[in-house]
Design a protein around this motif. Structure first.
Motif, PDB file in Angstrom:
ATOM      1  N   ASP A 162       0.831  -1.203   0.000  1.00 54.51           N
ATOM      2  CA  ASP A 162       0.000   0.000   0.000  1.00 54.51           C
ATOM      3  C   ASP A 162       0.866   1.253   0.000  1.00 54.51           C
ATOM      4  O   ASP A 162       0.589   2.222  -0.736  1.00 54.51           O
ATOM      5  CB  ASP A 162      -0.955  -0.006   1.193  1.00 54.51           C
ATOM      6  N   ILE A 165       2.458   1.776  -3.513  1.00 56.25           N
ATOM      7  CA  ILE A 165       1.565   2.423  -4.477  1.00 56.25           C
ATOM      8  C   ILE A 165       1.388   3.897  -4.147  1.00 56.25           C
ATOM      9  O   ILE A 165       1.403   4.762  -5.040  1.00 56.25           O
ATOM     10  CB  ILE A 165       0.197   1.712  -4.495  1.00 56.25           C
ATOM     11  N   GLU A 166       1.239   4.208  -2.866  1.00 54.80           N
ATOM     12  CA  GLU A 166       1.017   5.603  -2.477  1.00 54.80           C
ATOM     13  C   GLU A 166       2.215   6.474  -2.826  1.00 54.80           C
ATOM     14  O   GLU A 166       2.068   7.622  -3.245  1.00 54.80           O
ATOM     15  CB  GLU A 166       0.682   5.673  -0.984  1.00 54.80           C
ATOM     16  N   GLU A 169       2.267   7.024  -6.598  1.00 54.03           N
ATOM     17  CA  GLU A 169       1.240   7.991  -6.964  1.00 54.03           C
ATOM     18  C   GLU A 169       1.734   9.431  -6.865  1.00 54.03           C
ATOM     19  O   GLU A 169       1.353  10.284  -7.657  1.00 54.03           O
ATOM     20  CB  GLU A 169       0.019   7.826  -6.054  1.00 54.03           C
ATOM     21  N   LEU A 241      -4.858   4.068  -0.918  1.00 53.73           N
ATOM     22  CA  LEU A 241      -5.167   2.940  -1.783  1.00 53.73           C
ATOM     23  C   LEU A 241      -6.550   2.373  -1.496  1.00 53.73           C
ATOM     24  O   LEU A 241      -7.303   2.037  -2.419  1.00 53.73           O
ATOM     25  CB  LEU A 241      -4.104   1.854  -1.619  1.00 53.73           C
ATOM     26  N   GLN A 245      -9.553   1.589  -4.117  1.00 52.06           N
ATOM     27  CA  GLN A 245     -10.116   0.238  -4.256  1.00 52.06           C
ATOM     28  C   GLN A 245     -11.627   0.231  -4.044  1.00 52.06           C
ATOM     29  O   GLN A 245     -12.350  -0.535  -4.680  1.00 52.06           O
ATOM     30  CB  GLN A 245      -9.451  -0.714  -3.268  1.00 52.06           C
ATOM     31  N   ILE A 270      -4.373  -4.752  -8.917  1.00 51.81           N
ATOM     32  CA  ILE A 270      -5.227  -4.311  -7.809  1.00 51.81           C
ATOM     33  C   ILE A 270      -6.685  -4.586  -8.183  1.00 51.81           C
ATOM     34  O   ILE A 270      -7.116  -4.261  -9.291  1.00 51.81           O
ATOM     35  CB  ILE A 270      -5.047  -2.801  -7.553  1.00 51.81           C
TER      36      ILE A 270
END
Length: 601
Positions: A162, A165-166, A169, A241, A245, A270
């Motif tokens: 998580d 991904i953050e 981003e 995230l 989702q 994801i």
């Protein structure tokens, strides 16, 4: 000699060392350069200049790291941070932390890399959005992007997907979010700056190609930047995230890509309930194949049909075949590419015995944060259709488009037959003046769908917001498009190269912030939610068949969303095409980009 002269002398000494260092091979001795830097450091300490001391220590750390003396490098960098204290957080502090991340990564001490990157990224995020011009913000990341790359890598190695991904981003097309926030504010259309900008746009459009005075272009760019500053929103909201989702349907999955370096690619899958991530190291041949493909698409010079066929095999190294998240069975895929991958049509990759588009409806998103943008769909449909076959644009010898006006007329009739209000402009009636007049009266904002069948041109990497398409009498570029007020949920650009975005520019081999520029960016900034564009020059007959099939499915209610309509349209095309026209070149340039999620509730 005064203090200022002494400082200049030290800086010149460091510059000479830096040049010498760059000219030497990796295995060459640098002991003499280290001695020179040590001398410069002593002088900096005598002068009691904290930033100069830190700069000398940074130079020493670079030499030590090149010599493989990693632990000494870390000690020197810690001294540099102590010397600097709270000064120069936006540049020198960040450079120190970036070098520390490099050193700890060489030791594979991922916990320390993780902590250093957390601190460094927080500093970069504090300062980067003070630069309102997108290219300046992108350039600001240029020497700082390593913190994000190592931050992603360390989170991956620690199994914190998580956070991985953050962090990705934060350096992935973040600027589009600040512009999305600015759409909530109504720009002052009556301002003197706005009026001058519009007048300059009309004046520039009246010139022949190659004859536009540079002063006019420079003045308009300056006005555009001023208005961007005035209209800009606040720093984007934090990404989570779980929030992204929660917007997904059970039949959807995301394929998320992020380059850590030239050959190391992070691939995350994801869905609504899970995430799986892998690092894939491309071979030299695989990376070269991607770069060659992007050049063919973006340069579009002496291309042949065969130039675009290799994409069918890219799935062998770009699709996550062994993922624990079962994306292959999903009916919808959202693909978030990165850098060079924006020029690759993922929907034209082969999976088992099918094209990927035959297995799932596919849309492309610049990042995951856009999924958190919600909007209410239009309750009523209205369509504006524009088609131009013959052009009379000063200084441009544009080829006739024999299918464009008949395509536009057919799209118009499709909606009329299904009881959807539609307005058609074609031929000499499809002018820039007509479009500007509709925008000034507010008429343009009423249309939920816009369709343009016309000529487009390749994205210009150094001035991508000046990418343009043509109307009957002039060009219409991204700078002017971005200032329009649109209510369109879907914009269809049935024109060559209309969906391209630059992957380099202004001296940067790659845009470190992966920012969104070009025609699709302009339409998004104007308020559009989805843009159906093209990656390279299109075949007019294929464009007509796919476009009309797409609109037919939306108009008669067979498909409830553009993603599914495009999938059905392309699948129908493939079923009826001959061997030649079934090649990737004919159908694969068409793709759908999206920002935001419709809130049907």
């Amino acid at each position: 000699m005064g203090v200022t002269d002494d400082v200049i002398t030290v800086r010149r000494q460091l510059s000479r060392v830096s040049l010498e260092h760059l000219e030497r091979a990796p295995g060459d001795s640098r002991d003499d350069l280290l001695a020179s830097v040590t001398s410069a450091e002593k002088e900096a300490r005598r002068l009691r200049k904290p930033d100069l001391i830190a700069i000398t220590l940074l130079q020493r750390s670079e030499l030590l790291l090149a010599a493989g003396r990693v632990r000494e490098t870390i000690e020197v960098l810690q001294q540099a941070g102590e010397a600097l204290g709270v000064l120069r957080q936006d540049d020198l502090q960040v450079r120190i932390l970036g070098r520390l991340a490099d050193a700890h990564a060489q030791l594979e001490d991922w916990r320390r890399v993780f902590g250093v990157c957390s601190e460094g990224i927080a500093l970069v995020e504090k300062y980067r959005f003070r630069l309102s011009a997108d290219y300046l913000a992108s350039a600001y990341l240029r020497s700082r992007i390593g913190l994000y790359s190592w931050g992603v890598r360390s989170a991956y190695e620690l199994g914190q997907y998580d956070v991985m991904i953050e962090r990705a981003e934060l350096s992935k097309c973040r600027s589009i979010l600040t512009r999305a926030a600015s759409q909530k504010q109504q720009p002052d259309r009556a301002s003197e700056t706005e009026q001058e900008f519009r007048a300059l746009s009309r004046q520039i459009a009246s010139y022949a190609a190659g004859e536009i005075p540079e002063r006019l272009l420079a003045r308009r760019q300056m006005l555009w930047d001023l208005m961007a500053v005035r209209d800009s929103g606040a720093q984007p909201e934090a990404f989570h995230l779980a929030a992204a989702q929660s917007t997904l349907r059970p039949d959807e999955a995301i394929l998320f890509y992020y380059w850590l370096d030239a050959t190391t690619l992070s691939i995350a899958v994801i869905d609504k309930t899970g995430i799986d991530a892998k690092l894939h190291r491309l071979s030299g041949n695989e990376r070269q194949a991607l770069d060659r493909y992007a050049r063919n698409a973006l340069e579009a010079g002496s291309i042949t049909y065969s130039c675009f066929e290799p994409v069918r095999n890219f799935g062998s190294f770009l699709l996550p075949h062994d993922s624990r998240v079962a994306w292959q069975t999903k009916q919808r895929l959202l693909i978030s590419p990165h850098r060079v991958l924006h020029s690759v049509p993922f929907h034209a990759m082969r999976l088992e015995d099918q094209w990927l588009i035959q297995r799932a409806a596919i849309s492309y998103i610049p990042n995951l944060s856009v999924l958190q943008i919600r909007y209410s769909p239009s309750r009523t449909q209205q369509v504006l259709v524009v088609g131009v076959e013959n052009f009379d644009v000063p200084g441009r010898n544009l080829m006739r488009l024999p299918e464009a006006e008949s395509e536009a007329a057919e799209v118009h009739e499709i909606y009329k037959r299904n009881g959807v209000p539609s307005k058609l402009f074609r031929g000499r009636h499809a002018t820039a003046a007509r479009l500007r007049e509709m925008e000034s009266t507010g008429d343009l904002e009423r249309y939920s769908c816009l369709h343009f069948a016309t000529h487009g041109e390749n994205v210009n990497s150094d001035s991508p917001m000046e990418s343009h398409f043509y109307l009957a009498d002039s060009m219409f570029d991204g700078l002017e498009l971005a200032r329009l007020r649109l209510g369109a949920e879907t914009v269809v650009l049935s024109a060559c190269c209309s969906g391209q975005r630059p992957i380099s520019g202004r001296g940067m081999k790659e845009l470190p912030g992966d920012d969104l520029f070009g025609l699709q960016a302009a339409f998004f900034r104007a308020g559009a939610r989805r843009v159906l564009g093209t990656l390279w020059p299109v075949d007019s007959k294929a464009a007509r068949q796919i476009s009309t099939s797409f609109h037919s499915r939306l108009a008669n209610g067979e498909c409830q969303d553009p993603e599914t309509a495009l999938q059905k349209a392309i699948c129908d095309y493939l079923e009826t095409a001959r061997d030649l026209t079934r090649k990737v070149y004919f159908w694969a340039p068409f793709f759908l980009s999206a920002i935001g999620r419709p809130d049907y509730d």
